[in-house]
Design a protein around this motif. Structure first.
Motif, short mmCIF file in Angstrom:
data_model
loop_
_atom_site.label_atom_id
_atom_site.label_comp_id
_atom_site.label_asym_id
_atom_site.label_seq_id
_atom_site.Cartn_x
_atom_site.Cartn_y
_atom_site.Cartn_z
N ALA A 368 -61.65 18.69 -67.63
CA ALA A 368 -62.76 19.39 -66.69
C ALA A 368 -62.08 20.67 -66.44
CB ALA A 368 -62.94 18.77 -65.40
N TRP A 369 -60.79 20.98 -66.42
CA TRP A 369 -59.76 22.18 -65.94
C TRP A 369 -60.24 23.16 -67.11
CZ3 TRP A 369 -54.70 19.22 -65.30
CH2 TRP A 369 -54.74 18.45 -64.17
N PHE A 370 -60.49 22.77 -68.35
CA PHE A 370 -60.73 23.75 -69.37
C PHE A 370 -62.20 24.17 -69.51
CE2 PHE A 370 -56.75 21.44 -69.90
CZ PHE A 370 -55.94 22.50 -70.00
N GLU A 371 -63.17 23.48 -68.76
CA GLU A 371 -64.56 23.79 -68.92
C GLU A 371 -65.05 25.05 -68.94
OE1 GLU A 371 -68.48 22.82 -69.08
OE2 GLU A 371 -66.68 21.56 -69.05
N ALA A 372 -64.18 26.22 -68.42
CA ALA A 372 -64.46 27.58 -68.71
C ALA A 372 -64.41 28.01 -70.09
CB ALA A 372 -63.96 28.37 -67.61
N LEU A 373 -63.44 27.29 -70.82
CA LEU A 373 -63.21 27.96 -72.24
C LEU A 373 -64.41 27.37 -73.00
CD1 LEU A 373 -59.30 27.46 -72.62
CD2 LEU A 373 -60.83 29.24 -73.00
N ARG A 374 -64.82 26.28 -72.96
CA ARG A 374 -65.84 25.80 -73.68
C ARG A 374 -65.70 26.07 -75.23
NH1 ARG A 374 -69.82 27.35 -69.78
NH2 ARG A 374 -69.35 25.91 -68.14
N ASP A 375 -66.74 26.81 -75.65
CA ASP A 375 -66.62 26.86 -77.14
C ASP A 375 -66.03 28.10 -77.49
OD1 ASP A 375 -68.37 28.74 -76.16
OD2 ASP A 375 -70.36 28.10 -77.48
N ARG A 376 -65.18 28.66 -76.35
CA ARG A 376 -64.22 29.91 -76.78
C ARG A 376 -62.91 29.13 -77.50
NH1 ARG A 376 -63.64 33.54 -71.94
NH2 ARG A 376 -63.64 31.90 -70.80
N ALA A 377 -62.79 27.99 -77.17
CA ALA A 377 -61.72 27.09 -77.77
C ALA A 377 -62.23 25.89 -78.37
CB ALA A 377 -61.03 26.89 -76.56
N GLN A 378 -61.31 25.13 -79.15
CA GLN A 378 -61.25 23.77 -79.68
C GLN A 378 -60.53 22.45 -78.71
OE1 GLN A 378 -59.73 24.22 -83.61
NE2 GLN A 378 -58.69 26.30 -82.66
N HIS A 379 -61.25 21.75 -78.29
CA HIS A 379 -60.79 20.68 -77.72
C HIS A 379 -60.60 19.39 -78.35
CE1 HIS A 379 -62.36 23.20 -74.01
NE2 HIS A 379 -63.10 23.57 -75.09
N PHE A 380 -59.22 18.94 -78.01
CA PHE A 380 -59.11 17.57 -78.74
C PHE A 380 -58.35 16.69 -77.58
CE2 PHE A 380 -58.17 20.77 -82.05
CZ PHE A 380 -58.70 20.23 -83.16
N SER A 381 -58.72 15.37 -77.82
CA SER A 381 -58.06 14.13 -76.68
C SER A 381 -56.63 13.64 -77.65
CB SER A 381 -59.35 13.30 -76.55
OG SER A 381 -58.62 12.20 -76.35
N VAL A 382 -55.81 13.47 -76.83
CA VAL A 382 -54.27 13.10 -77.36
C VAL A 382 -54.48 11.70 -76.53
CG1 VAL A 382 -52.03 13.29 -77.86
CG2 VAL A 382 -53.52 15.29 -77.45
N GLN A 383 -54.10 10.45 -77.47
CA GLN A 383 -53.56 9.35 -76.84
C GLN A 383 -52.63 8.60 -77.95
OE1 GLN A 383 -55.84 7.77 -74.63
NE2 GLN A 383 -57.13 9.33 -74.39
N ASP A 384 -51.60 8.38 -77.17
CA ASP A 384 -50.51 7.60 -77.69
C ASP A 384 -50.11 7.97 -79.09
OD1 ASP A 384 -48.92 5.40 -77.61
OD2 ASP A 384 -50.29 3.89 -78.11
N GLY A 385 -49.90 9.29 -79.13
CA GLY A 385 -49.43 9.91 -80.62
C GLY A 385 -50.49 10.09 -81.57
N ARG A 386 -51.47 10.12 -81.15
CA ARG A 386 -52.57 10.31 -82.21
C ARG A 386 -53.71 11.26 -81.48
NH1 ARG A 386 -52.13 4.69 -82.44
NH2 ARG A 386 -53.73 4.57 -81.01
#
Ligand SMILES: Nc1ncnc2c1ncn2[C@@H]1O[C@H](COP(=O)(O)OP(=O)(O)O)[C@@H](O)[C@H]1O
Ligand SMILES: [Mg+2]
Length: 391
Positions: A368-386
Motif C-alpha cells: 500500500a505504501w507504493f500505491e502512489a507509484l501505481r503504473d509509473r513502476a513495476q511491482h513484484f511480490s517476494v516470498q522466501d527467495g522467489r
C-alpha cells in the motif's frame, strides 16, 4: 533529459536465499514487497555487486553463497549475479556478471567480473557501464557513529563518479599497512626500518593521498552546486564539507605543495606513528561533515527523522549529479525507505525518482505504501527467495 541505464534482466545463482532467480524488468522503477526475511534486501545487495566494492552489506564473498542448512562458509561454493542492461552506450545491451568462483583444483575462491561474457581485469571495469548507489536502514546511524562509516560513504559517492578513486584508496591503504609494519617491527626491537624504503613508501602515500583528497574535494564541491540548484522540498537542504588535514590543505595550496608537505609530515612523524601503532595523519582519517542548512545545525544534532531526510536529500542530489556527469542516472537502491516517511514525503520521493529518470529499486513490507507509484513502476511480490508474481 539524461538517457536511462536500466537492468532489463537479472539472474541470481546461489545468492543468499535465492537458489536461482530470473527476473525480467523494464526501465521503470521496481517495487519489491514481501514479509520480513523474504529476500528483498538480498536482491538489492545482488544489484549492489554490479558496482565495484563489497556491496551494500559489505559482506565477505563467502558469506553471500547460499548456505545449505549445515555447511560452514569454507565448504560453500560460489555465487553469481548477472544483469542485462539497456544502455545508451553503443546502443546495444550489455551483460554484466560478477560473483565468487571457486577453483576446484586449488580450492581457492575469488571475485570475478565479466562483461558480455569476457573476463574483465578488475571490478573497476563495472563502473564504466553503471553507477549503483543505495540507502539502507543500516545507514540511519551514519551521522552519529564514528567517522569511518561516513568516510566510506563519501568515498562511495566519489567512485560512482570516478571509478579510479577505488584503486587510489586501495593502493594507499596497502602502502599504509606496509609502512606501519616496518615501523612496528623496529619499535618492537626487530630489524631497524630501512629509511630509503620508508622514503619510497611515504612518497607513494603522498601522491595517492593528494589524489584521494582532491577527488573528495571535487565531489563535495559539485554536490554542493547540485544541492544549491534544486531544493528537494519537503526534504531539507544538506550542506556538505570535509574535515581532513589534506583536504583542508588543498583549499589553500596547489597539489604539489600539499603532496610535499604531507611527505615531510610523514617523515618527521615516524617516531610518533610507531609509538601510536598507526599513521596519525592523512586522508584515511578524514570525515564527512553534513549539516541541515535550514536549521544551521550539524546532522548529528538533528532528530532521527531529520537525519533520514538529510540522507535522502543527499542521495537525490548525488543521483542528479551522476545523471548530469555520466549522461544517465544511477541505479538507485532504496531499502525500506517508504516505511519511515509520512505520505507527503513518500510521494515527494517517488516524484523525485521519476523526475530523475532512474531505475530505482524500492522495498517495503506493505504494498500500500507504493500505491502512489501505481503504473509509473513495476511491482513484484517476494516470498522466501522467489518472485511470486507481478502485482
Ligand atoms: N548465505 C545465505 N544463504 C541462505 N540464506 C541466507 C543467506 N544469507 C541470508 N540468508 C537469509 O535471507 C533472509 C533475509 O533476507 P533479506 O533479503 O534480508 O530479507 P528482507 O526481505 O526482510 O529484506 C534471512 O532469512 C536469512 O537467513
Ligand atoms: Mg530487508
Amino acid at each position: 533529459m539524461a538517457s536511462i541505464v536500466a537492468v532489463t534482466r537479472l539472474a541470481l545463482t546461489q545468492f543468499r536465499n535465492y537458489d536461482g532467480l530470473r527476473l525480467d524488468t523494464d526501465g521503470r522503477p521496481v517495487v519489491l514487497t514481501g514479509p520480513n526475511g523474504a529476500g528483498k534486501t538480498n536482491l538489492l545487495e545482488a544489484l549492489s555487486f554490479l558496482a565495484p566494492g563489497r556491496g551494500l552489506r559489505r559482506a565477505s564473498l563467502a558469506e553471500v553463497t547460499r548456505r545449505p542448512a549445515d555447511a560452514s562458509p569454507d565448504e560453500r561454493g560460489g555465487w553469481a549475479v548477472s544483469a542485462r542492461l539497456a544502455t545508451p552506450k553503443a546502443g546495444v545491451p550489455v551483460t554484466l556478471g560478477t560473483g565468487l568462483e571457486r577453483d576446484e583444483g586449488s580450492g581457492t575462491a575469488r571475485r570475478v567480473v565479466r562483461i558480455d561474457g569476457r573476463p574483465a581485469k578488475s571490478q573497476t571495469a563495472l563502473g564504466a557501464w553503471l553507477a549503483v548507489i543505495w540507502l539502507t536502514p543500516q545507514m540511519d546511524r551514519l551521522f552519529i557513529e564514528g567517522p569511518g562509516e561516513r568516510r566510506r560513504f563519501l568515498d562511495r559517492l566519489v567512485f560512482a563518479l570516478q571509478p579510479e578513486h577505488a584503486r587510489q584508496l586501495s593502493e594507499f591503504e596497502s602502502v599504509l599497512r606496509e609502512r606501519g609494519r616496518l615501523l612496528k617491527e623496529e619499535r618492537d626491537g626487530g630489524r631497524p626500518a630501512d629509511p630509503v624504503w620508508l622514503d619510497a613508501l611515504e612518497e607513494k602515500l603522498a601522491a595517492n593521498g593528494v589524489a584521494i583528497a582532491a577527488a573528495r574535494r571535487d565531489l563535495v564541491a559539485r554536490l554542493a552546486a547540485t544541492v544549491g540548484e534544486v531544493a528537494d522540498a519537503p526534504f531539507p537542504t544538506p550542506l556538505v564539507a570535509i574535515a581532513g588535514s589534506m583536504e583542508e590543505e588543498l583549499a589553500g595550496a596547489p597539489a604539489l605543495a600539499a603532496e610535499e608537505s604531507y611527505r615531510q609530515r610523514l617523515k618527521s612523524g615516524r617516531r610518533r606513528d610507531a609509538a601510536a601503532g598507526m599513521t596519525l595523519d592523512g586522508p584515511h582519517r578524514s570525515d564527512l561533515m553534513v549539516s541541515h542548512a535550514g536549521k544551521r545545525r550539524p546532522a548529528a544534532d538533528c532528530s532521527t527523522g531529520e537525519q533520514k531526510a538529510l540522507l535522502i536529500a543527499l542521495t537525490l542530489a548525488h543521483a542528479r549529479l551522476l545523471a548530469a556527469e555520466r549522461g544517465s542516472a544511477p541505479i538507485l537502491l532504496l531499502d525500506e525507505i517508504a516505511a519511515h516517511l509520512d505520505r507527503t514525503r513518500r510521494e515527494a520521493l517517488f516524484d523525485a525518482v521519476i523526475a530523475l529518470n532512474a531505475q530505482a529499486w524500492l522495498t517495503g513490507t506493505d504494498a500500500a505504501w507504493f500505491e502512489a507509484l501505481r503504473d509509473r513502476a513495476q511491482h513484484f511480490s517476494v516470498q522466501d527467495g522467489r518472485i511470486e508474481g507481478k502485482l
